[in-house]
Design a protein around this motif. Sequence first.
Motif, PDB file in Angstrom:
ATOM      1  N   ILE A   5       0.830  -1.201   0.000  1.00 58.73           N
ATOM      2  CA  ILE A   5       0.000   0.000   0.000  1.00 58.73           C
ATOM      3  C   ILE A   5       0.869   1.258   0.000  1.00 58.73           C
ATOM      4  O   ILE A   5       1.852   1.336   0.749  1.00 58.73           O
ATOM      5  CB  ILE A   5      -0.889   0.021   1.273  1.00 58.73           C
ATOM      6  CG1 ILE A   5      -1.729  -1.259   1.366  1.00 58.73           C
ATOM      7  CG2 ILE A   5      -1.759   1.274   1.324  1.00 58.73           C
ATOM      8  CD1 ILE A   5      -2.830  -1.364   0.368  1.00 58.73           C
ATOM      9  N   GLN A   7       1.405   4.698   1.344  1.00 58.63           N
ATOM     10  CA  GLN A   7       0.942   5.298   2.613  1.00 58.63           C
ATOM     11  C   GLN A   7       1.279   6.775   2.712  1.00 58.63           C
ATOM     12  O   GLN A   7       1.117   7.378   3.768  1.00 58.63           O
ATOM     13  CB  GLN A   7       1.568   4.529   3.788  1.00 58.63           C
ATOM     14  CG  GLN A   7       1.125   3.063   3.833  1.00 58.63           C
ATOM     15  CD  GLN A   7       1.845   2.234   4.870  1.00 58.63           C
ATOM     16  OE1 GLN A   7       3.019   2.477   5.150  1.00 58.63           O
ATOM     17  NE2 GLN A   7       1.165   1.240   5.434  1.00 58.63           N
ATOM     18  N   GLY A  55      -3.626   4.415   0.698  1.00 61.36           N
ATOM     19  CA  GLY A  55      -4.447   3.210   0.567  1.00 61.36           C
ATOM     20  C   GLY A  55      -4.380   2.578  -0.817  1.00 61.36           C
ATOM     21  O   GLY A  55      -4.858   1.463  -1.003  1.00 61.36           O
ATOM     22  N   ASP A  56      -3.787   3.267  -1.792  1.00 63.44           N
ATOM     23  CA  ASP A  56      -3.680   2.692  -3.140  1.00 63.44           C
ATOM     24  C   ASP A  56      -2.721   1.487  -3.142  1.00 63.44           C
ATOM     25  O   ASP A  56      -1.679   1.519  -2.491  1.00 63.44           O
ATOM     26  CB  ASP A  56      -3.146   3.737  -4.129  1.00 63.44           C
ATOM     27  CG  ASP A  56      -4.179   4.803  -4.463  1.00 63.44           C
ATOM     28  OD1 ASP A  56      -5.367   4.604  -4.140  1.00 63.44           O
ATOM     29  OD2 ASP A  56      -3.786   5.835  -5.050  1.00 63.44           O
ATOM     30  N   ILE A  57      -3.096   0.465  -3.909  1.00 66.99           N
ATOM     31  CA  ILE A  57      -2.232  -0.722  -4.063  1.00 66.99           C
ATOM     32  C   ILE A  57      -1.355  -0.526  -5.296  1.00 66.99           C
ATOM     33  O   ILE A  57      -1.869  -0.261  -6.390  1.00 66.99           O
ATOM     34  CB  ILE A  57      -3.067  -2.003  -4.235  1.00 66.99           C
ATOM     35  CG1 ILE A  57      -4.000  -2.196  -3.030  1.00 66.99           C
ATOM     36  CG2 ILE A  57      -2.176  -3.219  -4.430  1.00 66.99           C
ATOM     37  CD1 ILE A  57      -4.974  -3.362  -3.190  1.00 66.99           C
TER      38      ILE A  57
END
Length: 398
Positions: A5, A7, A55-57
């Motif tokens: 993730i 952060q 929160g992006d993968i």
Amino acid sequence: MKALIWQGTGKVGIETVPDPTLLLPTDAIVRVSSTAICGSDLHLLDGVIPSMEKGDILGHEFMGEVVEVGSAVRKLKVGDRVIVPFNIACGVCDPCKRGLYSACDNSNPNHRMAEALYGAVSGAGLFGYSHMYGGYAGGQAQFVRVPFADVGPYKVDSGMRDEQVLFLTDIFPTGYQAAVNCGIQRDRDVVAVFGAGPVGQFAARSALMLGAAKVIVVDRIPARLKMAEDGGAETINYEQTDVLVALHEMTGGRGPDHVIDAVGLEAHGHGPGALMDTAKQRLRLTFDRITALRWAIMSCAKGGTVSMPGVYGGLVDKMPMGAAFAKGLIFRMGQTHTHRFLDPLMRHIQGGDIDPSFVITHRAGLDDAPQLYQTFRDKQDHCIKVVLDPWKEPQAAD
Ligand SMILES: [Zn+2]
Ligand SMILES: [Zn+2]
């Protein structure tokens, strides 16, 4: 599932997040068996490419097994083993029909964001590559949702190892397209490659496969230059020698016939232009530091090609257009039309012309990915390419 993730700027970590689900009948879910960290992930880590959200993968180089397909998917079935191109293409729009998959008109729902930033139409959506490229969850995870599942995923024989085929997702086709774009005249042309990172390595080997008489790779990191030499290239360390003088001498004064800039917007290098780029990039006054591109233009032979697989965004300063114009240079650039190269490159791998696993220096589980992002960014431990197994249990601490 576990996933890597974003952060915040400079910070990534492993978190447990909900498994992806089918959102459209044309989607598939892939259980990831191998995934890699890419040089362009570092642009996201450092916030050089905007529009990341906490929160992006991350991750756009991945492969695995199809575990679920939507009701409209025809070509894939559960159990298929696939590699997945990093760019997402619909397969039916005008650019896709012309083979310009990275320019797909339909796969980036946030195209207006990209257009506002770059002042031009957007390219395709990309896995794990910021919201301006669609906000798609990436593949540095145990599972990933793959849109347009009949278009992107490419089936792989069970006889091939992950490491042989994983890089068909990005860096091998990217290096290959850069070499194809040069229009190399067999057994005559000299090709210089700036940047001996993973894309530069594949560009150099591709140029040789396409018949270049000589390939010269320019970098400053000895381990990377050594890898290029192992692949048949000559090398220049630009910290030890004047690169423009060396290229002149190594080509009988003509200059390389084609030059590949496999560095892109975060070039190192020196001179007043480089210092100015760095200062302005820190102040967010420019996106790009273009030392490699300047050297490419200055060194290239008359009528040659400047091929740019390296990522650029926004505007650039102090580009020597006068030199480019005087020499009649041809510029070729852009994201890779990955899908187009999968058949020919798979044949090269199966035929034994190349084993792409040569580029791997680090293998680890996903839990080690945050540390390896730092290692790769700081070019520590001779790191060139990291491959991650999302299912490997973390090593017990001693
Ligand atoms: Zn990549
Ligand atoms: Zn399309």
